[in-house]
Design a protein around this motif. Structure first.
Motif, mmCIF file in Angstrom:
data_model
loop_
_atom_site.group_PDB
_atom_site.id
_atom_site.type_symbol
_atom_site.label_atom_id
_atom_site.label_comp_id
_atom_site.label_asym_id
_atom_site.label_seq_id
_atom_site.Cartn_x
_atom_site.Cartn_y
_atom_site.Cartn_z
ATOM 1 N N TYR A 295 -2.243 36.505 30.263
ATOM 2 C CA TYR A 295 -1.874 36.678 28.867
ATOM 3 C C TYR A 295 -2.520 35.516 28.116
ATOM 4 C CZ TYR A 295 0.766 37.468 24.608
ATOM 5 O OH TYR A 295 1.103 37.741 23.298
ATOM 6 N N VAL A 296 -3.567 35.825 27.362
ATOM 7 C CA VAL A 296 -4.382 34.771 26.753
ATOM 8 C C VAL A 296 -4.324 34.863 25.233
ATOM 9 C CG1 VAL A 296 -6.727 33.863 26.510
ATOM 10 C CG2 VAL A 296 -5.927 34.672 28.736
ATOM 11 N N VAL A 297 -3.838 33.796 24.618
ATOM 12 C CA VAL A 297 -3.806 33.733 23.154
ATOM 13 C C VAL A 297 -4.934 32.822 22.671
ATOM 14 C CG1 VAL A 297 -1.308 34.118 23.025
ATOM 15 C CG2 VAL A 297 -2.194 31.768 23.138
ATOM 16 N N ARG A 298 -5.215 32.936 21.386
ATOM 17 C CA ARG A 298 -6.083 31.964 20.730
ATOM 18 C C ARG A 298 -5.214 31.082 19.858
ATOM 19 N NH1 ARG A 298 -11.826 33.037 19.879
ATOM 20 N NH2 ARG A 298 -12.308 35.185 20.476
ATOM 21 N N VAL A 299 -5.541 29.799 19.857
ATOM 22 C CA VAL A 299 -4.896 28.862 18.932
ATOM 23 C C VAL A 299 -6.005 28.028 18.291
ATOM 24 C CG1 VAL A 299 -2.708 28.765 20.212
ATOM 25 C CG2 VAL A 299 -4.536 27.149 20.769
ATOM 26 N N ALA A 302 -8.642 22.652 17.410
ATOM 27 C CA ALA A 302 -8.286 21.237 17.275
ATOM 28 C C ALA A 302 -6.917 20.938 17.886
ATOM 29 C CB ALA A 302 -8.298 20.833 15.802
ATOM 30 N N ALA A 303 -6.065 21.976 18.003
ATOM 31 C CA ALA A 303 -4.703 21.764 18.491
ATOM 32 C C ALA A 303 -4.534 22.149 19.965
ATOM 33 C CB ALA A 303 -3.727 22.575 17.638
ATOM 34 N N ARG A 304 -5.512 22.880 20.518
ATOM 35 C CA ARG A 304 -5.279 23.519 21.812
ATOM 36 C C ARG A 304 -4.891 22.538 22.923
ATOM 37 N NH1 ARG A 304 -9.416 26.346 25.184
ATOM 38 N NH2 ARG A 304 -10.335 24.250 25.242
ATOM 39 N N ARG A 349 -13.182 27.166 23.277
ATOM 40 C CA ARG A 349 -12.426 26.122 22.581
ATOM 41 C C ARG A 349 -11.017 26.565 22.183
ATOM 42 N NH1 ARG A 349 -17.527 25.625 19.818
ATOM 43 N NH2 ARG A 349 -16.681 26.793 18.053
ATOM 44 N N GLU A 350 -10.804 27.884 22.051
ATOM 45 C CA GLU A 350 -9.540 28.367 21.454
ATOM 46 C C GLU A 350 -8.556 29.022 22.420
ATOM 47 O OE1 GLU A 350 -11.274 29.307 16.956
ATOM 48 O OE2 GLU A 350 -10.634 30.976 18.216
ATOM 49 N N VAL A 351 -9.032 29.468 23.594
ATOM 50 C CA VAL A 351 -8.138 30.275 24.439
ATOM 51 C C VAL A 351 -7.105 29.435 25.180
ATOM 52 C CG1 VAL A 351 -9.712 32.209 24.837
ATOM 53 C CG2 VAL A 351 -9.800 30.198 26.344
ATOM 54 N N LEU A 352 -5.967 30.047 25.410
ATOM 55 C CA LEU A 352 -4.932 29.427 26.231
ATOM 56 C C LEU A 352 -4.178 30.538 26.969
ATOM 57 C CD1 LEU A 352 -3.674 26.648 26.873
ATOM 58 C CD2 LEU A 352 -1.867 27.231 25.244
ATOM 59 N N ALA A 353 -4.142 30.413 28.297
ATOM 60 C CA ALA A 353 -3.406 31.391 29.116
ATOM 61 C C ALA A 353 -2.005 30.851 29.371
ATOM 62 C CB ALA A 353 -4.135 31.623 30.435
ATOM 63 N N LEU A 354 -1.009 31.687 29.109
ATOM 64 C CA LEU A 354 0.392 31.305 29.300
ATOM 65 C C LEU A 354 0.893 31.902 30.623
ATOM 66 C CD1 LEU A 354 1.582 31.920 25.619
ATOM 67 C CD2 LEU A 354 0.959 29.743 26.722
#
Ligand SMILES: *Cc1c(COP(=O)(O)O)cnc(C)c1O
Length: 392
Positions: A295-299, A302-304, A349-354
């Motif tokens: 489950y991958v969101v973008r944030v 600069a904050a990731r 640069r933006e992805v984050l997997a939860l």
């Protein structure tokens, strides 16, 4: 129980008796390599992946990287040949091609799905191009109907890297459902333990509706031998073993339920993130189901990394798939970059997997979503209430 990205101990605990029986049967039989357990699993996987086109041929191999290499070898890829693929993938997709002396050609992704963009692929084709390798990233199909048209028009092979998407279905323009990995000439699968269909060690498979390609791959994986001790090509030794096959047979029975559980977790995350101005939820393509390998969101870029640290302090793991695109890796300095890879670079640069696995509770998901949203000064309370309604 602590939160984890993947919870294999929970998986084992849930099906321990079935696993013990399956492993004991292999120990009692002495069939550790090839043999009935591998055959049974190959058949079971074929039956699982049967659709209107029939049952694909299936071949167990040692891992998903070997599956890619054997697919490329069977297609005869070598020096001077170009293979178009995304740079936003695990290295194996490109590594297997480079090892054979072929040139990986990186094309950009669709920013909505993170998957290879057909328009970019078409623009990257040269007289040297031999194959296109879409990767069904995070559990959702690449735009296969478009790749089929491009492959046909230009006489190219279509190989689907299905390591993250076993059980995903491609939805055709007419509503026809086809299993990911069985649409192109060859599909490659990984059974790495954390994959949706994982072994307790390494494993992989090759899928194809072509009897000719299947036979070529079978030989390639078996030292290039048409029959024992008669070698027609230079091959490799790549086998699925009996114990892993028996374990995979057990897991295959549970895969549909595990997939539904992942989809439920994704729906809960989605609902929680609806009100957020900072979290972009994973898009659902109209042409694919989604089995949520990740489950991958973008944030905001600069904050990731600060968000990751803030989650970690609260005992919440997260991962970045993938922090560096393949075209920026020294290993692939000789690859070709086709056009701008701006979307690939932005995704890195933006992805984050939860955390994502079938054993996450609603409370776990709320805790993760809450932590993400409060990092951005947002709240979940109303959203999680609607998550419950959404699922009900
Ligand atoms: C896991 C993975 C592979 C490689 O599989 P192994 O079994 O680890 O060799 C290849 N491609 C992608 C996209 C993967 O996620």
């Amino acid at each position: 129980m602590s939160l984890q990205m993947v919870d294999l101990r929970r998986q084992v605990a849930e099906i321990r008796e079935e696993l013990d029986a399956a492993i004991a049967a292999v120990l009692d039989s002495g069939a550790f390599v090839r043999g009935p357990f591998v055959r049974d699993f190959q058949e079971g996987l074929g039956a699982f992946l049967t659709d209107d086109r029939g049952t694909p041929h299936t071949l167990g191999v040692a891992n998903g990287t070997d599956a890619l290499q054997i697919a490329y070898q069977a297609l005869g890829l070598g020096p001077g040949d170009e293979v178009i693929m995304p740079a936003f993938t695990f290295c194996a997709t490109a590594e297997a091609a480079a090892l054979l002396g072929a040139t990986p050609v990186f094309a950009d992704i669709d920013p909505a799905t993170f998957n290879l963009d057909p328009a970019q692929v078409e623009a990257a084709i040269t007289p040297r191009t031999k194959a296109i390798v879409p990767v069904h990233l995070f559990g959702q199909c690449a735009e296969l109907a478009a790749f089929e048209r491009i492959a046909e028009r230009h006489g190219l092979a279509l190989i689907e890297d299905t390591a993250q998407a076993v059980g995903t279905q491609h939805i055709g323009p007419d509503g026809t459902l086809r299993w990911a990995g069985t649409v192109g000439d060859i599909g490659t699968v990984s059974f790495y333990p954390s994959k949706n269909l994982g072994a307790y060690g390494d494993g992989g498979a090759l899928l194809s509706h072509s009897a000719t390609l299947h036979e070529l791959m079978r030989q390639t994986a078996n030292h290039g031998a048409a029959r024992k001790y008669y070698h027609t090509t230079v091959g490799v030794n790549s086998r699925l073993d009996g114990i892993q096959a028996a374990i995979l047979g057990v897991h295959l029975r549970h895969l549909p339920a595990w997939t539904r559980a992942r989809q439920l977790v994704a729906a809960c995350y989605d609902a929680a993130f609806i009100p957020s101005a900072f979290v972009t939820r994973p898009a659902r393509a109209s042409y694919s189901t989604h089995v949520f390998h990740q489950y991958v969101v973008r944030v905001p870029a600069a904050a990731r990394d600060r968000l990751r640290d803030a989650l970690k302090v609260q005992g919440i793991p997260s991962m970045v798939y993938y922090p560096v695109p393949l075209h920026e890796m020294p290993a692939f300095a000789d690859a070709r970059v086709a056009g701008s890879l701006a979307e690939t670079e932005r995704a890195c640069r933006e992805v984050l997997a939860l955390p994502m696995h079938p054993w996450l509770s609603m409370a776990d998901v709320e805790r993760v979503a809450d932590a993400v949203l409060s990092f951005f000064g947002e709240r979940t309370v109303e959203a999680t209430a609607s998550a419950a309604e959404l699922i009900a």
